[in-house]
Design an enzyme around this catalytic site. Structure first.
Site, PDB file in Angstrom:
ATOM      1  N   ASP A 142       0.847  -1.190   0.000  1.00  0.00           N
ATOM      2  CA  ASP A 142       0.000   0.000   0.000  1.00  0.00           C
ATOM      3  C   ASP A 142       0.884   1.242   0.000  1.00  0.00           C
ATOM      4  O   ASP A 142       1.977   1.223  -0.572  1.00  0.00           O
ATOM      5  CB  ASP A 142      -0.936  -0.044   1.219  1.00  0.00           C
ATOM      6  CG  ASP A 142      -2.283   0.599   0.934  1.00  0.00           C
ATOM      7  OD1 ASP A 142      -2.302   1.822   0.722  1.00  0.00           O
ATOM      8  OD2 ASP A 142      -3.310  -0.108   0.928  1.00  0.00           O
ATOM      9  N   HIS A 161      -3.811   6.063   3.182  1.00  0.00           N
ATOM     10  CA  HIS A 161      -4.509   4.854   2.743  1.00  0.00           C
ATOM     11  C   HIS A 161      -3.931   3.593   3.379  1.00  0.00           C
ATOM     12  O   HIS A 161      -4.662   2.741   3.896  1.00  0.00           O
ATOM     13  CB  HIS A 161      -4.430   4.776   1.220  1.00  0.00           C
ATOM     14  CG  HIS A 161      -5.314   3.759   0.589  1.00  0.00           C
ATOM     15  ND1 HIS A 161      -4.934   2.444   0.401  1.00  0.00           N
ATOM     16  CD2 HIS A 161      -6.572   3.855   0.098  1.00  0.00           C
ATOM     17  CE1 HIS A 161      -5.909   1.776  -0.191  1.00  0.00           C
ATOM     18  NE2 HIS A 161      -6.915   2.611  -0.387  1.00  0.00           N
ATOM     19  N   SER A 167     -11.280  -0.716  -0.978  1.00  0.00           N
ATOM     20  CA  SER A 167     -10.020  -0.652  -0.235  1.00  0.00           C
ATOM     21  C   SER A 167     -10.235  -0.924   1.245  1.00  0.00           C
ATOM     22  O   SER A 167      -9.379  -1.496   1.920  1.00  0.00           O
ATOM     23  CB  SER A 167      -9.380   0.735  -0.386  1.00  0.00           C
ATOM     24  OG  SER A 167      -8.728   0.864  -1.621  1.00  0.00           O
TER      25      SER A 167
END
Length: 742
Positions: free
Chosen positions: A136, A205, A525
């Site tokens: 990520d 994220h 996600s």
């Protein structure tokens, strides 16, 4: 003459130099994939002597999980290398994209699994030897979600590292965060490049997904008071290793493959990727960095969980769909972030958004419809109704709350908010059925999103009242919201609270408050790490289980009902199908006790590749362990793909004129070695489904049994869905099927 000759010499030398510079500038990064680790010839031997001498030609080398490299090549050089022995594919480096507290409590409530409120309990420390690899944007190591309190020593089998980098040192790792890598994939050496050389998450994220999957318990978590509670991941006792393969500009495929290669060599047990290709450009397996990396990870016994993309709920939009990947998409949970509109007469219209409105709770503010605030007579009516920034008259909306449609994608809702705000509007209600169930943050500006059904009531009020008034209330979090979920597919991914990066950005915060250490995000996600966390928990309790056994346990125990105990619906309110939710909503408790599992071996995947159209010579190069004498079956074709030993059944091009048979093999992993399972079938009218045999008797010496399913149709106009459930009175093992004529 000598002067003229020298002039020509200088001219042609300069021409040659310009051409050389131009050719060098035309080079791009290409991925050279060579199959299993150790297969093919040495990477350096594939490069010509000129390329070998050039600095920074090779960007990445893949040696641990598979063989290959990424290099800066011209198109001609790439074509030349593609023809060499041992090379399976050469393709341009693609740029892929990034696709809580309450979510885990909701899942546990759904499946009657009690939550242990003691953060130091054995249930939380269990699984401490399971290692989850997150590919990520990196991690914010200071977050309390990654504290290592009460965790034991790092497993001695771990071979990974914590790389020093910009604003990140090896000391940032601990017994929870045990690995951190980043990648040098640029030939620049600018200040921006230097700042990218770190495992630290500057996007947020990666921190969010990591804490959702395996974050430690953190009490008192909230987003400025919203969604308050104890934040923890699905497997809070598991370890984390992060591989920073993405930046704010995207995720290069060559770097993703480097992350896979390192994670395999480091010794992770589960890998989680909340990223992927666009649904409009789904690559073939041989040029798909995620499919390639995942294949070799699964070969090594590593479960790979990926997000399905955010282009749903439209059909044919799922990405990361290779059969060796556990593919996840998003559902809602039973929490609603309501920011309601109150009309004159105190009629309340429900809205969804995150805002910290300072408007009074009484409806005293003038209300106007965007269609009534056209900039001029020549302004397009639809543009005004949509509140396009260049279509509204500021004199008409100043000091008012504006009602806007969202009939096209010319402007985002945030751009509409900024436009209304700049013209003096004091509030905004947008009609958007899709965003009505996803809470976006609009900071202090009073903005909310309502459904088209509720918009009818507001328009009726505006048209029937001389001086319509309203107010927009600040957001409140409503739990036990029903019905839930209303999904795209299989795991919570809407309005998920999880850890966030340290930042000085207060644009979304209430006045005078510091940036929150947690954030609310939505998308597949956020769904993916829920399943990654469950996979890590299953692996910790069953360390010898294969990735396919873990996938089977998750899929065959999923639920198809919402928290009102009625069938899950899609966003339109219609009953959802396997196209929407796959096998259903994940069940943390059920997945730990599946009874039977469908195991898919490497040999099964090799036959899948045969049926998909790959030559046996290519397949032997791809796989690291090909059985002696392996060959593709003579009847290999895409029609045979449905025979892959998978926990679900999908059949295409079924016209009903001839019956279709598929085979499956199940393994008894339940507590009772001597047991009998009986099959029940749920199928729509017009489709006949037979299970042969419909009884399976397992013994101590016979833990694997096979059966066939025969499909035939008397009349079948539309796609058909149903299920086959095996039960022994203690366990229910459900396999969904989807039959299509296309």
């Amino acid at each position: 003459m000598k002067g003229l000759s020298l002039l020509f010499f200088l001219f042609f030398s300069l021409l040659f130099l310009v051409r050389a510079i131009d050719e060098e500038g035309m080079k791009s990064v290409y991925i050279v994939y060579m199959g299993a680790a150790g297969a093919g010839e040495d990477h350096v031997q594939l490069l010509g002597s000129d390329l070998k001498r050039k600095e920074n030609t090779v960007v990445h080398s893949y040696t641990h999980g598979f063989s290959g490299f990424a290099a800066r090549l011209s198109e001609e050089e790439a074509r030349t290398i593609a023809q060499k022995p041992g090379v399976i594919s050469v393709f341009a480096d693609p740029i892929l994209q990034l696709h809580t507290t309450r979510s885990w409590d909701f899942l546990q409530y759904q499946t009657d699994l009690e939550t242990d409120s003691n953060s130091g309990s054995d249930s939380e420390s269990h699984g401490s030897d399971t290692i989850l690899g997150i590919l990520d944007t990196g991690i914010w190591p200071e977050s309390e979600s990654f504290n290592d309190k009460d965790m034991g020593p790092i497993p001695p089998r771990w071979k990974g590292v914590c790389m020093d980098g910009h604003g990140f040192s090896a000391s940032n790792c601990n017994r929870k965060l045990i690995g951190a890598r980043y990648y040098n994939d640029s030939d620049s050496r600018s200040t921006a490049w230097t700042q990218e050389q770190t495992a630290r998450d500057e996007v947020g994220h990666g921190t969010h997904t990591a804490s959702t999957a395996v974050g430690s318990s953190v009490s008192g978590a909230s987003y400025y008071g919203l969604a308050s509670g104890t934040a923890k991941g699905g497997s809070p006792g598991s370890r984390i290793a992060v591989y920073r393969v993405c930046t704010s500009n995207g995720c290069p495929g060559s770097t993703i493959m480097a992350g896979f290669d390192n994670a395999i060599g480091d010794g992770v047990d589960v890998m989680s990727l909340s990223l992927g290709a666009s649904s409009f450009s789904k690559p073939d397996f041989s040029i798909d960095p995620i499919a390639i990396g995942a294949f070799h990870a699964v070969e090594k016994g590593i479960t790979v969980v990926c997000s399905a993309g955010n282009a749903g709920p439209s059909s044919k939009t799922v990405v990361n769909a290779a059969p060796w990947i556990l593919t996840v998409a998003a559902t809602t949970i039973d929490r609603d972030f309501q920011s309601n509109v109150v009309l004159g007469g105190n009629k309340v219209v429900k809205g969804e958004a995150i805002n910290f409105s300072n408007l009074q709770k009484s409806p005293i503010y003038p209300l106007i419809y965007g269609g009534s605030a056209k900039l001029s007579s020549s302004t397009n009516d639809d543009n005004a109704r949509n509140c396009d920034p260049d279509a509204l008259d500021g004199n008409k909306i100043k000091g008012k709350i504006v009602l806007c449609q969202h009939l096209n994608e010319n402007y985002s809702n945030r751009e509409k908010m900024q436009g209304v705000q700049s013209l003096g509007g004091i509030g905004l209600a947008v009609v958007d059925d899709l965003e009505r169930f996803v809470a976006f943050n609009y900071g202090e500006f009073p903005m909310t999103v309502i459904s088209s059904k509720d918009a009818v009531d507001i328009l009726s009020y505006i048209n029937s009242t001389k001086n319509p008034v309203a107010t927009i209330l600040p957001t409140v979090a409503v739990t036990d919201y029903k019905p839930a979920p209303m999904p795209d597919i299989a795991a919570p991914g809407v309005n998920i609270l999880a850890a966030w990066i340290g930042t000085n950005d207060t644009s979304g915060a209430p006045a005078g408050q510091k940036p929150s250490k947690f954030n609310l995000l939505s998308g597949t996600s956020m769904a993916c790490p829920h399943v990654s966390g469950i996979a890590a928990t299953i692996k910790s309790k069953n360390p010898t289980w294969s990735p396919s056994a873990i996938r089977s346990a998750i899929m065959t125990t999923a639920t198809q009902s919402n928290n009102e105990k009625v069938p899950i619906t899609e966003d339109s309110g219609s009953t959802a199908t396997p196209y929407d939710y796959g096998a259903g909503e994940i069940s943390p408790s059920g997945a730990l006790q599946p009874g039977l599992v469908y195991e898919t071996t490497t040999n099964d995947y090799l036959e899948f590749l045969c049926n998909y159209g790959y030559k046996v010579s290519t397949i032997k190069t791809i796989a690291s362990a090909v059985p002696a004498g392996f060959d593709c079956p003579k009847n290999s074709s895409k029609d045979m793909i449905s025979n892959l030993n998978y926990p679900s059944i999908a059949i295409s091009k079924f016209d009903g004129k001839e019956s279709k048979k598929v085979s499956r093999t199940v393994t008894n992993v339940g507590a009772d070695e001597e047991t009998i399972y009986t099959a029940t079938v749920k199928s729509p009218n017009g489709l006949v489904v037979k299970v042969i045999p419909d009884t399976l008797q397992f013994t101590k010496n016979n833990k694997k049994l096979s059966y066939q399913v025969e499909f035939s149709a008397s009349s079948l106009k539309d796609d058909a869905f149903g299920s086959i459930t095996w039960t022994n009175g203690k366990y229910k093992v459900r396999s969904v099927f989807a039959i299509s004529s296309n």
